[in-house]
Design an enzyme around this catalytic site. Structure first.
Site, PDB file in Angstrom:
ATOM      1  N   ALA A  15      11.691  -5.292 -10.755  1.00  0.00           N
ATOM      2  CA  ALA A  15      11.348  -6.501 -10.000  1.00  0.00           C
ATOM      3  C   ALA A  15       9.932  -6.891 -10.422  1.00  0.00           C
ATOM      4  O   ALA A  15       9.363  -6.266 -11.323  1.00  0.00           O
ATOM      5  CB  ALA A  15      11.445  -6.235  -8.504  1.00  0.00           C
ATOM      6  N   VAL A  78      10.502   0.890  -6.847  1.00  0.00           N
ATOM      7  CA  VAL A  78      11.598   0.373  -6.020  1.00  0.00           C
ATOM      8  C   VAL A  78      11.111   0.303  -4.577  1.00  0.00           C
ATOM      9  O   VAL A  78      10.018   0.759  -4.255  1.00  0.00           O
ATOM     10  CB  VAL A  78      12.865   1.260  -6.121  1.00  0.00           C
ATOM     11  CG1 VAL A  78      13.381   1.290  -7.542  1.00  0.00           C
ATOM     12  CG2 VAL A  78      12.596   2.677  -5.607  1.00  0.00           C
ATOM     13  N   SER A 132      -3.147  -1.843  -5.855  1.00  0.00           N
ATOM     14  CA  SER A 132      -3.520  -3.049  -5.121  1.00  0.00           C
ATOM     15  C   SER A 132      -3.931  -4.153  -6.081  1.00  0.00           C
ATOM     16  O   SER A 132      -4.569  -3.910  -7.103  1.00  0.00           O
ATOM     17  CB  SER A 132      -4.676  -2.768  -4.156  1.00  0.00           C
ATOM     18  OG  SER A 132      -5.038  -3.959  -3.495  1.00  0.00           O
ATOM     19  N   GLY A 134      -1.652  -7.138  -5.998  1.00  0.00           N
ATOM     20  CA  GLY A 134      -0.503  -8.041  -6.031  1.00  0.00           C
ATOM     21  C   GLY A 134       0.077  -8.182  -7.427  1.00  0.00           C
ATOM     22  O   GLY A 134      -0.184  -7.371  -8.321  1.00  0.00           O
ATOM     23  N   LYS A 186      -4.523   3.948  -0.110  1.00  0.00           N
ATOM     24  CA  LYS A 186      -3.991   2.590  -0.260  1.00  0.00           C
ATOM     25  C   LYS A 186      -3.594   2.016   1.101  1.00  0.00           C
ATOM     26  O   LYS A 186      -3.806   0.828   1.374  1.00  0.00           O
ATOM     27  CB  LYS A 186      -2.777   2.612  -1.202  1.00  0.00           C
ATOM     28  CG  LYS A 186      -1.997   1.283  -1.294  1.00  0.00           C
ATOM     29  CD  LYS A 186      -2.882   0.120  -1.744  1.00  0.00           C
ATOM     30  CE  LYS A 186      -2.109  -1.098  -2.218  1.00  0.00           C
ATOM     31  NZ  LYS A 186      -1.098  -1.620  -1.325  1.00  0.00           N
ATOM     32  N   HIS A 189      -6.726   0.940   2.765  1.00  0.00           N
ATOM     33  CA  HIS A 189      -7.139  -0.292   2.084  1.00  0.00           C
ATOM     34  C   HIS A 189      -6.415  -1.488   2.712  1.00  0.00           C
ATOM     35  O   HIS A 189      -7.012  -2.515   3.027  1.00  0.00           O
ATOM     36  CB  HIS A 189      -6.817  -0.203   0.590  1.00  0.00           C
ATOM     37  CG  HIS A 189      -6.804  -1.525  -0.125  1.00  0.00           C
ATOM     38  ND1 HIS A 189      -5.748  -2.419  -0.001  1.00  0.00           N
ATOM     39  CD2 HIS A 189      -7.686  -2.108  -0.965  1.00  0.00           C
ATOM     40  CE1 HIS A 189      -5.995  -3.493  -0.726  1.00  0.00           C
ATOM     41  NE2 HIS A 189      -7.169  -3.326  -1.322  1.00  0.00           N
ATOM     42  N   ASN A 190      -5.106  -1.340   2.906  1.00  0.00           N
ATOM     43  CA  ASN A 190      -4.328  -2.434   3.461  1.00  0.00           C
ATOM     44  C   ASN A 190      -4.689  -2.713   4.918  1.00  0.00           C
ATOM     45  O   ASN A 190      -4.663  -3.859   5.363  1.00  0.00           O
ATOM     46  CB  ASN A 190      -2.830  -2.143   3.336  1.00  0.00           C
ATOM     47  CG  ASN A 190      -2.319  -2.335   1.924  1.00  0.00           C
ATOM     48  OD1 ASN A 190      -3.080  -2.287   0.965  1.00  0.00           O
ATOM     49  ND2 ASN A 190      -1.031  -2.552   1.779  1.00  0.00           N
ATOM     50  N   GLU A 193      -7.688  -4.715   4.820  1.00  0.00           N
ATOM     51  CA  GLU A 193      -7.249  -6.052   4.383  1.00  0.00           C
ATOM     52  C   GLU A 193      -6.742  -6.872   5.570  1.00  0.00           C
ATOM     53  O   GLU A 193      -7.063  -8.061   5.698  1.00  0.00           O
ATOM     54  CB  GLU A 193      -6.148  -5.884   3.339  1.00  0.00           C
ATOM     55  CG  GLU A 193      -5.555  -7.141   2.782  1.00  0.00           C
ATOM     56  CD  GLU A 193      -4.357  -6.827   1.886  1.00  0.00           C
ATOM     57  OE1 GLU A 193      -3.276  -7.390   2.128  1.00  0.00           O
ATOM     58  OE2 GLU A 193      -4.511  -6.000   0.958  1.00  0.00           O
ATOM     59  N   ARG A 291      -1.190 -10.341  14.654  1.00  0.00           N
ATOM     60  CA  ARG A 291      -0.013 -10.813  13.928  1.00  0.00           C
ATOM     61  C   ARG A 291       1.230 -10.736  14.821  1.00  0.00           C
ATOM     62  O   ARG A 291       2.072 -11.634  14.798  1.00  0.00           O
ATOM     63  CB  ARG A 291       0.199  -9.992  12.650  1.00  0.00           C
ATOM     64  CG  ARG A 291      -0.860 -10.215  11.600  1.00  0.00           C
ATOM     65  CD  ARG A 291      -0.411  -9.685  10.251  1.00  0.00           C
ATOM     66  NE  ARG A 291      -1.504  -9.685   9.288  1.00  0.00           N
ATOM     67  CZ  ARG A 291      -1.355  -9.462   7.990  1.00  0.00           C
ATOM     68  NH1 ARG A 291      -0.143  -9.214   7.496  1.00  0.00           N
ATOM     69  NH2 ARG A 291      -2.383  -9.467   7.165  1.00  0.00           N
TER      70      ARG A 291
END
Length: 482
Positions: A15, A78, A132, A134, A186, A189-190, A193, A291
């Site tokens: 992908a 995946v 990280s 994107g 990670k 990190h998010n 973010e 959110r």
């Protein structure tokens, strides 16, 4: 006939992110074996980008494994969860001692720890890496946070460092620590973010609803902010989004987008892990809850008709924009401080040797939270005397002292205007909670002791005590039952 061993790394799962990492590897001179469950995706990639480097086309995992030099490096890209386990189960019988399986997706670090332990028993290396940046970062140079064994990094590190982002000639990639350390970092990190985006949203809301500044004009303000201490990727793209006009209606783009923010799960995982560690990541937590609230559209619609506001008319002065900038800087810094403090707690809990200066350095380029601020954060943790909390570093003590009055004014104004600023306000509460000489937790302990005999400590001596609340209220020393 066996395919000649030629490829230095194999990628399964083509992908967008997997395809872009494969292309990045090929562009940097590595021969990459390609595999996808549906071979048409492999062929589509080769048809469009086959000229970018050396690729080996394979139709099965056996072919993929046969095409690799030893130790074999197989990168899985995946969907997190069961699909990763499924690919591992199919790969494991085809590999030999010392081969390396790499999971570059956003897997939960506990899954990574489980998989690493299980495969180590079979003399296979399992490496969970946080990636990280994107789609663009995956192709042109992401920030990479690898875990796993030190031995596996010796075989894998040169490839990852080559394809990562580089800042001042240094790769934004380094070995983080054993088992799930890479995916944990990670995840944090998010989480940062999430908080970073929320405080930017709160600043936008204050400027729009509090000062009446329209998106196009705000775009210029954010462009200007991006030239100073707030300089970062997220501030840069905020200006771009605010400047965008919807072609269909001619309205500001932000006015035609439904105000319900989605999430993939890493922010939620950060908060759950923080709760388990007892780490106060209140700003990150509030950003996740914000959110969630934004997505409760039916309740919000009903609330507009039934809930009173009680707002107070407040006129904001000419210095309001500058005050908001300072409050944004302070809240942004707190989100980094909370995330890095969480890493300190995790290092103790999971026996990881996390180097905070190195981690901050990895975030300077390629990733979503890359910011000018990270240079000072890296320096703070590189110092001989490392701060117990990022906010204690002299450069940030000075910076926070300077912006604090503006931060207080902005939160107070937001409350009076009825504009929700959950991360601005919770970050300020965290700052004040750290610096206060006494907290109301003393009363909490008293209440816990009264209703549940949970005991307490005293400020004037050692020991653990319990008051006989239902009797004569005398104090007894608690018996250690452990």
């Amino acid at each position: 006939m066996e395919v000649a061993m030629a490829a230095q790394i194999g990628v399964t799962g083509l992908a967008v992110m997997g395809a872009n990492l494969a292309r990045n590897l090929a562009r940097n001179g590595f021969t990459v074996a390609l595999h996808n469950r549906h071979v048409d995706k492999t062929d589509a990639l080769l048809e469009r980008y086959g000229s970018e480097g050396n690729f080996v086309r394979t139709e099965s995992l056996q072919e993929l494994v046969d095409s690799l030099e030893k130790p074999r490096r197989v990168l899985i890209m995946v969907k997190a969860g069961d699909p990763v386990d499924s690919v591992i189960n199919a790969l494991e019988p085809l590999l030999e001692k010392g081969d390396i399986i790499i999971d570059a997706g956003n897997s939960n670090f506990q899954d990574t720890r489980r998989r690493e332990a299980a495969l180590a028993k079979k003399d296979l290396h399992f490496v969970g890496i946080g990636v990280s940046g994107g789609e663009e970062g995956a192709l042109n140079g992401p920030s990479i946070m690898p875990g796993g064994s030190k031995e596996s990094y010796e075989a894998l590190g040169p490839l990852l460092e080559k394809i990562s982002a580089h800042v001042d000639g240094q790769p934004c990639c380094a070995w983080i620590g054993t088992d799930g350390a890479g995916h944990f970092v990670k995840m944090v990190h998010n989480g940062i973010e999430y908080a970073d985006m929320q405080v930017i949203g709160e600043a936008y809301d204050l400027l729009r609803q509090g000062a009446g500044i329209e998106p196009a004009e705000q775009a210029k303000i954010f462009e200007e902010w991006n030239k100073g201490t707030l300089s970062s990727f997220l501030i840069e793209i905020t200006a771009e989004v605010l400047a965008h006009t919807d072609a269909k209606t001619g309205k500001p783009f932000v006015d035609v987008v439904v105000d319900a923010a989605g999430q993939k799960g890493t922010g939620r995982w950060t908060v759950m892990s923080a709760l388990e560690l007892g780490s106060p990541t209140s700003g990150i937590a509030e950003s996740v809850f914000a959110r969630g609230l934004s997505s409760q559209r039916a309740q919000r619609s009903e609330a507009q008709n039934v809930l009173g506001g009680g707002e107070v008319e407040v006129s904001v002065g000419d210095d309001f924009v500058e005050d908001v900038r300072k409050a944004l800087f302070a809240s942004k810094l707190v989100s980094y401080a909370q995330g890095l403090d969480m890493l300190t707690g995790a290092a103790k809990e999971y026996n990881w040797d996390l180097k905070l200066d190195e981690i901050a350095s990895l975030w300077r380029g390629g990733c979503i939270i890359r910011a000018e601020l990270l240079k000072d954060i890296t320096k703070a943790y590189s110092a001989e005397e490392k701060p117990a909390n990022l906010l204690f570093a002299p450069v940030f003590v000075e910076a926070m002292t300077e912006v604090l009055p503006a931060w207080r004014r902005v939160v107070a104004t937001a409350v009076q205007l009825g504009i929700p600023v959950p991360v601005f306000s919770s970050s300020l509460a965290y700052y004040d909670g750290l610096r206060r000489k006494r907290l109301p937790a003393a009363l909490t302990q008293g209440l816990r002791d009264l209703f549940g005999a949970h005991t307490y400590n005293r400020v004037d001596g050692e020991g653990t005590f319990h008051t006989l609340w239902g009797e004569d209220k005398s104090e007894v020393e608690a018996v250690d039952t452990h």
